[in-house]
Design a protein around this motif. Structure first.
Motif, mmCIF file in Angstrom:
data_model
loop_
_atom_site.group_PDB
_atom_site.id
_atom_site.type_symbol
_atom_site.label_atom_id
_atom_site.label_comp_id
_atom_site.label_asym_id
_atom_site.label_seq_id
_atom_site.Cartn_x
_atom_site.Cartn_y
_atom_site.Cartn_z
ATOM 1 N N ASP A 111 0.880 -1.179 0.000
ATOM 2 C CA ASP A 111 0.000 0.000 0.000
ATOM 3 C C ASP A 111 0.912 1.222 0.000
ATOM 4 N N THR A 112 0.961 1.965 -1.098
ATOM 5 C CA THR A 112 1.916 3.070 -1.218
ATOM 6 C C THR A 112 1.580 4.245 -0.298
ATOM 7 N N SER A 113 0.312 4.351 0.128
ATOM 8 C CA SER A 113 -0.049 5.472 1.001
ATOM 9 C C SER A 113 0.511 5.288 2.402
ATOM 10 N N THR A 114 0.682 3.991 2.811
ATOM 11 C CA THR A 114 1.194 3.714 4.160
ATOM 12 C C THR A 114 2.587 3.110 4.143
ATOM 13 N N ALA A 115 3.080 2.737 2.929
ATOM 14 C CA ALA A 115 4.378 2.066 2.795
ATOM 15 C C ALA A 115 4.411 0.780 3.603
ATOM 16 N N GLN A 116 3.285 0.058 3.625
ATOM 17 C CA GLN A 116 3.184 -1.204 4.349
ATOM 18 C C GLN A 116 2.915 -2.344 3.365
ATOM 19 N N ILE A 117 3.436 -3.538 3.717
ATOM 20 C CA ILE A 117 3.184 -4.728 2.905
ATOM 21 C C ILE A 117 1.770 -5.209 3.215
ATOM 22 N N VAL A 118 0.918 -5.272 2.189
ATOM 23 C CA VAL A 118 -0.476 -5.698 2.373
ATOM 24 C C VAL A 118 -0.559 -7.219 2.380
ATOM 25 N N ARG A 119 0.120 -7.853 1.444
ATOM 26 C CA ARG A 119 0.103 -9.311 1.364
ATOM 27 C C ARG A 119 1.274 -9.756 0.497
ATOM 28 N N THR A 120 1.565 -11.041 0.558
ATOM 29 C CA THR A 120 2.522 -11.660 -0.348
ATOM 30 C C THR A 120 1.809 -12.765 -1.099
ATOM 31 N N ILE A 121 2.114 -12.917 -2.375
ATOM 32 C CA ILE A 121 1.483 -13.907 -3.249
ATOM 33 C C ILE A 121 2.537 -14.937 -3.613
ATOM 34 N N ASP A 122 2.293 -16.181 -3.293
ATOM 35 C CA ASP A 122 3.264 -17.244 -3.516
ATOM 36 C C ASP A 122 3.189 -17.721 -4.964
ATOM 37 N N LEU A 123 4.375 -17.846 -5.593
ATOM 38 C CA LEU A 123 4.457 -18.295 -6.981
ATOM 39 C C LEU A 123 5.028 -19.700 -7.080
ATOM 40 N N GLY A 124 5.014 -20.431 -6.004
ATOM 41 C CA GLY A 124 5.585 -21.773 -6.029
ATOM 42 C C GLY A 124 7.094 -21.694 -5.911
ATOM 43 N N ARG A 125 7.751 -22.573 -6.603
ATOM 44 C CA ARG A 125 9.207 -22.597 -6.519
ATOM 45 C C ARG A 125 9.869 -21.720 -7.574
ATOM 46 N N ARG A 126 9.124 -20.888 -8.201
ATOM 47 C CA ARG A 126 9.689 -19.985 -9.214
ATOM 48 C C ARG A 126 10.367 -18.796 -8.520
ATOM 49 N N CYS A 127 11.302 -18.202 -9.204
ATOM 50 C CA CYS A 127 12.072 -17.063 -8.650
ATOM 51 C C CYS A 127 11.755 -15.824 -9.481
ATOM 52 N N PRO A 128 10.775 -14.977 -9.076
ATOM 53 C CA PRO A 128 10.377 -13.819 -9.897
ATOM 54 C C PRO A 128 11.504 -12.789 -10.012
ATOM 55 N N GLN A 129 11.635 -12.240 -11.218
ATOM 56 C CA GLN A 129 12.702 -11.254 -11.481
ATOM 57 C C GLN A 129 12.135 -9.966 -12.085
ATOM 58 N N HIS A 130 11.276 -10.081 -13.105
ATOM 59 C CA HIS A 130 10.744 -8.918 -13.820
ATOM 60 C C HIS A 130 9.217 -8.909 -13.724
ATOM 61 N N LEU A 131 8.631 -7.709 -13.594
ATOM 62 C CA LEU A 131 7.181 -7.550 -13.488
ATOM 63 C C LEU A 131 6.675 -6.557 -14.520
ATOM 64 N N ALA A 132 5.448 -6.810 -14.996
ATOM 65 C CA ALA A 132 4.731 -5.852 -15.839
ATOM 66 C C ALA A 132 3.257 -5.955 -15.479
ATOM 67 N N LEU A 133 2.553 -4.829 -15.409
ATOM 68 C CA LEU A 133 1.162 -4.791 -14.963
ATOM 69 C C LEU A 133 0.305 -4.145 -16.038
ATOM 70 N N SER A 134 -0.818 -4.804 -16.360
ATOM 71 C CA SER A 134 -1.798 -4.244 -17.288
ATOM 72 C C SER A 134 -3.170 -4.467 -16.680
ATOM 73 N N GLY A 135 -3.847 -3.380 -16.294
ATOM 74 C CA GLY A 135 -5.089 -3.518 -15.560
ATOM 75 C C GLY A 135 -4.787 -4.170 -14.225
ATOM 76 N N SER A 136 -5.506 -5.271 -13.945
ATOM 77 C CA SER A 136 -5.252 -5.984 -12.691
ATOM 78 C C SER A 136 -4.394 -7.225 -12.913
ATOM 79 N N ARG A 137 -3.932 -7.424 -14.148
ATOM 80 C CA ARG A 137 -3.180 -8.645 -14.426
ATOM 81 C C ARG A 137 -1.682 -8.350 -14.399
#
Length: 753
Positions: A111-137
């Motif tokens: 949450d950028t207004s409070t600078a607090q972690i709202v939740r974490t989303i588990d991706l399994g055993r994958r190691c995320p490196q790059h992100l891109a957002l379009s709408g809610s996806r």
């Protein structure tokens, strides 16, 4: 075309400023041509991966945390507990930030207004490196340490428990991803060659349209509508744009000698920001998306722009700069999307104080449009640092002319300013004009002839543009004389001062004849250059002079010559004529010598012999003639003792132990002839070790000759010891003292000497 800032203004204006105006310095008056860029150090950060911006904030992933900065680049907060923080993605409203946590295989939602972690989303055993957002996806490029485990997945972050859907896998590493307008582009960076895959996406469904091959992929980005993909090729320094439908190249964004490292589009898609590893040239270039033209450039003072760290926030662009050894700074380029402007100035090579001069210029906009009527402020800076503010207005094409009347001489600088607007960066330019002082009028007149002993009166006037100076002015006066005694001798005379009409008078009484040149100089002032004027007078004289010298050295009892001449200040003396001579020795009584008749040029020479040492002075008198007065001159000299010399030799200077040293010699005068008198000489023997022994003296015969014998002490002949015999005579009333030496060597019996 820009809006007109001054209605009815013309492109050329004549301005005359009486003096400095305003309450600011010229530097303060020059309002910054654009908002100031900033550099903010990221304390304690050892690695930086990505940046994102939105909602008036900037976010930086720093390995184990996310740093939050405000729109001015100031650090405001830090989100910790984010081990392995890598890529960032932010919602268009800026209320949510997503962080790829490589180490834990999760995505953190903040949450950028409070600078607090709202939740974490588990991706399994994958190691995320790059992100891109379009709408809610959210689209994730992942890859762990082992090769061929990379790929891309997607999830809907609007869901309470998002479902992870795979898009592609079996990639060497974690692909970079970009998504917009129903288009997904992904590619692995730092591979040779690199393959970029382009997909059509609908929800979680992804259908491949085709591929694009590049040499080495540095970064990729999509326009907000997804219609165009820009690929930064690190290997060949290219930034190429492809149509995402045909996958054909449609544009190139500038040729560069610097390797591109990062690209991103502004939220409205009008501008493309490109970051380079710049050794020479700009580190950041802002391009117009539609035309490819560079509208702005910037470079940090030191350091290098890091790859994939560009982010737009309104008109500003943020990037990460690495300085030195792992020192990171947040770089804000203010108003980066505003096109730049330039002012060119042209001024005459020279000008004259109080005469109009023209400064011409042109305001040019980087986007090529005509600026229209724009006000240009010009500060005229005087040599003492004071300034006056002038203004002019451009014509529609940006050209302008400023006509000014420089109030004084010296190096005058014209600083032109066009102040920034909401649509363009401002600009400045300077030009310096050497302004010469105006010519003052200085007249000087007087008689052309005079005589010594009689006062001369010379007069003149100083005029400034046909008028007398408002205040009395001081002029310096010099007198230069040429005659038979002086060759251009310069003398400073008393200064003179102008009266209310600018007039002045110089008075002088010459004390000798000759050619006189009188010169007056005015020092000038800030407006008028220093003038000078001269007047020549021929001065006659009846004076005559006698000068001479004792030729060479004079010795007691030896004849010597005295030479001299009768001369005039001006013209040549005509001889022969008679001069009278008297002599004084050591200041004693005068002794009259025979008269001398000069040659045709009035030169003379006579011989004399003096029997004692000391000073000798000759008073030489000429009785004068019908044109020149009687004169007397004194010629002085010094009579010295005659030098003496001891000539000594030996029949054999290499001796065996037990042999006597034999010296024969003569005491002579400077002729050289023997001094016929019995003279006593002292003798000193100096041994090989430097010690000396005074031996019995020797007396010369009546003809000045002598012979001397001495037995040398026994020595070790193998060392060839040397003995010196020094013979000295102390001189007498007629002759100076003298000294000489003879050297002997002791040699072994078998020496072939």
């Amino acid at each position: 075309m820009l809006p007109h800032r001054i209605a009815g203004a013309t492109a050329s204006v004549v301005l005359v400023a009486a003096g400095a105006v305003g309450l600011t310095t010229p530097a303060q008056a020059a309002v910054a041509p654009s908002a100031a860029n900033t550099m903010t150090v990221l304390d304690g950060v050892t690695a930086v991966i990505d940046t994102a911006a939105g909602g008036g904030r900037v976010f930086v992933s720093a390995s184990d945390r996310v740093i939050v900065a405000d729109a001015a680049g100031g650090i405001t907060d830090t989100v910790t507990g984010l081990a392995g923080a890598r890529g960032l993605a932010i919602t268009p409203t800026g209320d949510r930030l997503y962080v790829a946590l490589h180490d834990s295989g999760q995505v953190a939602e903040i949450d950028t207004s409070t600078a607090q972690i709202v939740r974490t989303i588990d991706l399994g055993r994958r190691c995320p490196q790059h992100l891109a957002l379009s709408g809610s996806r959210l689209w994730v490029g992942y890859g762990c340490e082992r090769v061929w485990e990379g790929g891309v997945l997607t999830l809907d972050v609007a869901a309470a428990v998002p479902t992870v859907v795979g898009v592609t896998d079996n990639k060497l590493g974690a692909p970079a991803v970009a998504v917009a307008g129903g288009v997904l582009a992904l590619g692995e960076t730092e591979l040779h060659p690199s393959t970029i895959h382009v997909y059509s996406v609908d929800g979680a469904e992804a259908t491949e349209r085709g591929t694009i091959e590049v040499s080495v992929l540095a970064d990729l980005t999509l326009t907000p509508d997804g219609s165009m993909l820009v690929v930064a090729w690190d290997a060949n320094y290219q930034k190429l744009a492809y149509d995402t439908t045909t996958l054909r190249e449609v544009r190139r964004y500038g040729d560069s000698s610097q390797a591109p490292r990062a690209t991103t589009f502004s939220p409205d898609g009008r501008h493309l920001a490109a970051g380079h590893f710049a050794v020479e040239g700009p580190a950041l270039v802002i391009h117009d998306t539609a035309t490819g033209r560079a509208v702005n450039t910037a470079s940090p003072e030191v350091g290098y722009l890091m790859g994939s760290t560009l982010a737009f926030l309104g008109k500003d662009v943020f990037a990460i700069i690495e300085r030195g050894d792992r020192e990171f700074w947040l770089w804000r380029v203010a108003d980066a999307t505003l096109p730049t402007s330039t002012i060119s100035l042209t001024a005459p090579a020279s000008a004259t104080a109080l005469d109009p001069l023209r400064v011409t210029g042109r305001l040019t906009l980087a986007d090529g449009s005509d600026p229209g009527a724009q006000e240009i402020q010009v500060n005229r800076v005087l040599p003492d640092g004071t300034w006056a503010t002038l203004t002019t207005t451009t014509s529609a094409d940006g050209t302008f002319t400023l006509t000014d009347i420089p109030p004084l001489s010296g190096q005058l600088r014209y600083d032109a300013y066009w102040f920034p607007s909401g649509d363009y960066h401002g600009s400045t330019a300077s030009v310096t004009v050497p302004v010469a002082g105006r010519a003052a009028t200085l007249t000087f007149r007087g008689p052309t002839n005079g005589s010594d002993g009689r006062e001369l009166s010379l007069a003149g006037t100083l005029g400034l543009d046909g008028r007398a100076p408002a205040q009395p002015q001081t002029l310096a006066v010099t007198r230069t004389i040429w005659n038979n005694r002086l060759d251009g001798a310069v003398e400073q005379l008393p200064d003179v001062t102008t009266d209310s009409r600018g007039a002045f008078t110089v008075r002088d009484t010459p004390d000798q004849g000759g050619r006189y040149v009188y010169t007056v100089n005015w020092h000038g002032d800030s407006v008028y250059a220093p003038p000078a004027a001269s007047h020549e007078v021929t001065v006659s004289s009846r004076d005559s002079h006698i000068a001479g010298q004792v030729v060479d050295s004079a010795y007691i009892g030896v004849g010597f010559q005295v030479t001299g001449a009768v001369t005039y200040d001006v013209g040549a003396c005509q001889g022969p004529t008679v001069i009278h001579v008297s002599r004084r020795i050591n200041g004693g009584a005068a002794q009259r010598l025979p008269d001398i008749t000069t040659d045709a040029s009035c030169g003379f020479s006579f011989g004399d012999t003096v029997s004692r040492t000391g000073s000798v002075a000759y008073a030489v008198t000429w009785d004068g003639n019908s044109t020149h007065r009687r004169t007397t001159g004194t010629i002085t000299g010094t009579v010295q003792k005659q030098p003496s010399f001891i000539e000594a030799t030996s029949p054999d200077r290499t001796l065996l132990n037990g042999q006597q040293a034999v010296v024969e010699g003569t005491v002579t005068d400077m002729t050289p002839k023997p001094i016929n008198a019995k003279l006593t000489l002292t003798v000193r023997r100096i041994g090989p070790d430097g010690s000396s022994v005074d031996l019995p003296g020797v007396t010369t015969a009546a003809d000045g000759t002598f012979s001397y014998r001495d037995s040398l002490p026994t020595m070790d002949a193998s060392t060839y010891p040397q003995f010196q015999y020094e013979f000295s005579w102390g001189g007498n009333a007629t002759y100076q003292a003298s000294t000489t030496s003879v050297f002997f060597y002791i040699v072994p019996p078998d020496c072939d000497c």
